[in-house]
Design a protein around this motif. Structure first.
Motif, short mmCIF file in Angstrom:
data_model
loop_
_atom_site.label_atom_id
_atom_site.label_comp_id
_atom_site.label_asym_id
_atom_site.label_seq_id
_atom_site.Cartn_x
_atom_site.Cartn_y
_atom_site.Cartn_z
N SER A 47 25.68 -35.31 -6.07
CA SER A 47 25.32 -36.65 -6.27
C SER A 47 25.55 -37.36 -5.04
CB SER A 47 26.01 -37.40 -7.35
OG SER A 47 27.37 -37.53 -7.47
N VAL A 48 25.16 -38.69 -4.95
CA VAL A 48 25.53 -39.72 -4.02
C VAL A 48 27.16 -39.63 -3.91
CG1 VAL A 48 25.40 -42.00 -3.49
CG2 VAL A 48 23.50 -40.81 -3.92
N ILE A 49 27.80 -39.73 -5.10
CA ILE A 49 29.22 -39.73 -5.00
C ILE A 49 29.92 -38.97 -4.00
CG2 ILE A 49 31.32 -39.67 -6.44
CD1 ILE A 49 29.76 -40.99 -8.40
N ASP A 50 29.58 -37.36 -4.31
CA ASP A 50 30.10 -36.42 -3.58
C ASP A 50 29.53 -36.59 -2.00
OD1 ASP A 50 30.71 -34.51 -5.86
OD2 ASP A 50 28.65 -34.89 -6.40
N ALA A 95 33.62 -43.80 0.25
CA ALA A 95 33.56 -43.82 -1.36
C ALA A 95 33.90 -44.76 -2.04
CB ALA A 95 33.85 -42.44 -1.74
N GLU A 96 35.29 -45.19 -1.71
CA GLU A 96 35.87 -46.21 -2.51
C GLU A 96 35.42 -47.67 -2.24
OE1 GLU A 96 40.08 -45.42 -1.41
OE2 GLU A 96 39.84 -43.47 -2.35
N SER A 97 34.75 -47.90 -1.19
CA SER A 97 33.99 -49.17 -0.96
C SER A 97 32.25 -49.20 -0.99
CB SER A 97 34.52 -49.73 0.36
OG SER A 97 34.24 -48.99 1.52
N MET A 98 32.23 -48.12 -1.64
CA MET A 98 30.45 -48.04 -1.96
C MET A 98 29.80 -48.90 -2.80
SD MET A 98 28.25 -44.57 -2.64
CE MET A 98 29.29 -44.05 -4.02
N THR A 99 28.90 -49.78 -2.39
CA THR A 99 28.12 -50.69 -3.29
C THR A 99 26.93 -50.14 -3.64
OG1 THR A 99 27.20 -51.75 -1.18
CG2 THR A 99 29.30 -52.48 -2.22
N GLY A 100 26.50 -49.00 -3.02
CA GLY A 100 25.04 -48.49 -3.33
C GLY A 100 24.79 -47.45 -2.43
N ALA A 101 23.66 -46.91 -2.31
CA ALA A 101 22.98 -45.94 -1.41
C ALA A 101 21.60 -45.83 -1.25
CB ALA A 101 23.46 -44.36 -2.00
N ASN A 150 14.91 -44.93 0.19
CA ASN A 150 14.67 -45.58 -1.36
C ASN A 150 16.05 -45.70 -1.91
OD1 ASN A 150 11.83 -45.42 -1.29
ND2 ASN A 150 12.19 -43.34 -1.75
N ILE A 151 16.20 -46.94 -2.59
CA ILE A 151 17.56 -47.29 -2.96
C ILE A 151 17.71 -46.41 -4.35
CG2 ILE A 151 18.88 -49.05 -4.36
CD1 ILE A 151 17.49 -51.36 -2.72
N GLN A 152 18.94 -45.78 -4.48
CA GLN A 152 19.35 -44.92 -5.58
C GLN A 152 20.63 -45.23 -6.16
OE1 GLN A 152 16.85 -43.08 -6.82
NE2 GLN A 152 15.57 -42.49 -5.14
N SER A 153 20.89 -44.94 -7.19
CA SER A 153 21.94 -44.95 -8.16
C SER A 153 22.90 -44.03 -7.76
CB SER A 153 21.76 -44.80 -9.53
OG SER A 153 21.33 -43.75 -10.01
N TYR A 154 24.28 -44.13 -8.08
CA TYR A 154 25.35 -43.32 -7.87
C TYR A 154 25.27 -41.92 -8.45
CZ TYR A 154 28.20 -47.62 -6.69
OH TYR A 154 28.73 -48.59 -6.13
N GLU A 155 24.52 -41.70 -9.53
CA GLU A 155 24.43 -40.52 -10.11
C GLU A 155 23.42 -39.56 -9.74
OE1 GLU A 155 22.85 -43.54 -13.04
OE2 GLU A 155 24.45 -43.28 -11.74
N LYS A 185 19.08 -33.27 -2.96
CA LYS A 185 18.48 -32.26 -2.60
C LYS A 185 18.33 -31.77 -1.12
CE LYS A 185 14.22 -33.81 -3.90
NZ LYS A 185 14.81 -35.24 -4.18
N ASN A 186 18.17 -30.58 -0.80
CA ASN A 186 18.29 -29.95 0.74
C ASN A 186 17.22 -30.86 1.36
OD1 ASN A 186 19.81 -27.78 1.26
ND2 ASN A 186 18.36 -26.50 0.09
N GLY A 187 17.87 -31.34 2.39
CA GLY A 187 17.30 -32.27 3.40
C GLY A 187 17.19 -33.71 3.15
N ASP A 188 17.85 -34.07 2.03
CA ASP A 188 17.82 -35.46 2.00
C ASP A 188 18.60 -36.21 2.80
OD1 ASP A 188 16.45 -35.58 -0.42
OD2 ASP A 188 17.92 -35.66 -1.62
N ILE A 189 18.32 -37.45 3.44
CA ILE A 189 18.89 -38.21 4.37
C ILE A 189 19.40 -39.42 3.63
CG2 ILE A 189 18.88 -39.52 6.43
CD1 ILE A 189 16.23 -37.90 7.23
N VAL A 190 20.99 -39.34 3.58
CA VAL A 190 21.47 -40.52 2.51
C VAL A 190 22.31 -41.61 3.60
CG1 VAL A 190 23.05 -40.71 0.78
CG2 VAL A 190 21.69 -38.64 0.99
N LYS A 191 22.14 -42.88 3.22
CA LYS A 191 22.91 -43.79 3.79
C LYS A 191 23.69 -44.66 2.77
CE LYS A 191 22.55 -48.27 6.23
NZ LYS A 191 21.69 -49.28 6.84
N ILE A 192 25.01 -44.54 3.11
CA ILE A 192 25.72 -45.13 2.08
C ILE A 192 26.13 -46.62 2.49
CG2 ILE A 192 28.36 -45.10 1.07
CD1 ILE A 192 26.51 -42.86 0.30
#
Length: 433
Positions: free
Chosen positions: A129-132, A142-148, A153-158, A162-169
């Motif tokens: 998940s985004v948490i991992d 992670a301990e100061s995360m407000t969202g991702a 696209n805005i997504q929830s913690y859970e 998937k392969n290739g996802d680009i994630v901004k915390i």
């Protein structure tokens, strides 16, 4: 995806080198099934590259013979050597085909590869998940995360990645995000370990802070009653107080106070000299000598509470704060909501002359250029003076905090009525707490 078919093994490796020179290869995604062929004789080079737009391309490089085996199965190896025709291969295809999707699942079944906005590779377990992801970057993230934001696209913690996802915390300093629920969402051992460590530390810190807060409440009560902290400890009164509230140890008592299991009113009642209660009952009332009238407590000093700022016309109550003073609160003040020992009080109208009280108004309206000018114009037409003014906005909503000087509640009610008549004002309230 792209499949490149060439003549020889040497050409396979040469093409791979050219691709890695021209594009950024994705770490962990290169597989050499030519040097180490699979048990079903499948051979190919697998790689993945990422372009300047953060798009990932999967590439397979193999010879014609390798491609035939991959397409039609193991027997194709022998038929190819014998120069069999394509229709013969087609028959074998129906019996011995190993679908490409199955090969892909086998190759990448244990891990997924995700990316930060600057293309740093983050390897995670399947269904992570985004948490991992956040914990893989750093625990503090992670301990100061407000969202991702995942792929823009805005997504929830859970949200599973998937392969290739680009994630901004997204983070915020001082924002403690981890909760017990995170343990059910996290998939990586690393993240679960860090979450447990954080929660354990927070429980210890929370209890420590509550004991500290309880001690501050007790010290404030002692100050209001003019009792020295040393006097309370030297005479064993603190231990007696603990026994009275059914707590054996000092820290247990302070923790209960900090957790609001014991209210400030209960502490005041326990510590207030009994003779003061008698004194309240014996005093008379002189209506012409004081602004606040407290039946049965003539001559006792009264103080207006700063938390709710009661004014003439309000319904008020008194709270004993020491042996020589009573604090006057608005009856709806949140700070006395759970108080059991309050005294009736009211303003002495015979004494009311030229008294000015500070009241704060909270206004909400449209965030446009006319709002401030309309509000100021409204006050210019009234006898009320503004002592302080603060404005803030969020999107199309404006919030105004206005401190005004008034004689009584009637003036407050009138100015609120005038402000509510403005077209770009949606709500006006007097702030009590």
């Amino acid at each position: 995806g792209l499949r490149i078919i060439c003549q020889t093994k040497q050409e396979c490796y040469s093409i791979l080198g050219l691709i890695h020179q021209a594009y950024t290869p994705v770490s962990g995604r290169f597989k050499d099934y030519i040097a180490i062929k699979k048990t079903n004789l499948y051979q190919s080079l697998h790689t993945a590259i990422i372009d300047k737009n953060n798009i990932i391309y999967e590439i397979q490089i193999r010879t014609y013979e390798m491609d035939q085996i991959a397409e039609y199965g193991i027997a194709a190896h022998y038929l190819y050597k014998e120069g069999s025709k394509k229709d013969s291969l087609s028959k074998l295809y129906q019996l011995e085909q190993e679908p490409y999707e199955q090969l892909e699942a086998e190759i990448f079944e244990s891990s997924i590869y995700t990316y930060t906005p600057n293309q740093k590779i983050i390897k995670l377990p399947q269904n992570a998940s985004v948490i991992d992801f956040a914990y893989r970057i750093h625990s503090s993230v992670a301990e100061s995360m407000t969202g991702a934001i995942v792929n823009g696209n805005i997504q929830s913690y859970e949200t599973p990645l998937k392969n290739g996802d680009i994630v901004k915390i997204n983070t915020k300093k001082g924002f403690n995000a981890p909760t017990k629920e995170w343990l059910d969402i996290a998939k990586s051992v690393h993240a679960i370990k860090k979450i447990k460590s954080f929660l354990k530390k927070q429980n210890y810190t929370k209890e420590y802070d509550e004991i500290k807060y309880g001690n501050e409440i007790l010290m404030n009560c002692l100050k209001e009653l003019n009792i020295s902290p040393n006097e309370l400890k030297q005479k064993g009164k603190l231990q007696e107080m603990g026994h009275y509230f059914s707590y054996e140890q000092e820290n247990q008592l302070l923790l209960a106070i900090g957790q609001k299991k014991i209210s400030k009113a209960q502490i005041i009642k326990y510590l207030t000299p009994k003779e003061f209660v008698v004194k309240l009952d014996q005093q008379g009332i002189n209506y012409n000598e004081q602004l606040i009238v407290v039946p049965g407590a003539n001559g006792i000093k009264t103080v207006l509470a700063n938390c709710c700022n009661p004014i003439i016309g309000d319904k008020i109550v008194g709270k004993v704060i020491s042996g020589v003073a009573i604090k006057i609160h608005h009856k709806d003040c949140k700070n006395i909501k759970n108080e059991k020992y309050l005294i009736d009080a009211y303003f002495n109208e015979q004494f009311i002359k030229n008294n000015k009280f500070i009241v704060q108004l909270v206004c909400f309206g449209d965030n446009d250029n006319e709002l401030l000018s309309n509000v100021i114009d409204c006050f210019n037409k009234s006898p009320i003076t503004i002592s302080n003014f603060n404005a803030s906005s969020y999107d199309d909503i404006a919030k105004l905090l206005i401190d005004i000087l008034v004689n009584d509640k009637t003036e407050v009610d009138e100015i609120i009525k005038q402000l509510m008549m403005l077209k770009n004002i949606s709500d006006v309230k007097r702030k009590i707490n």
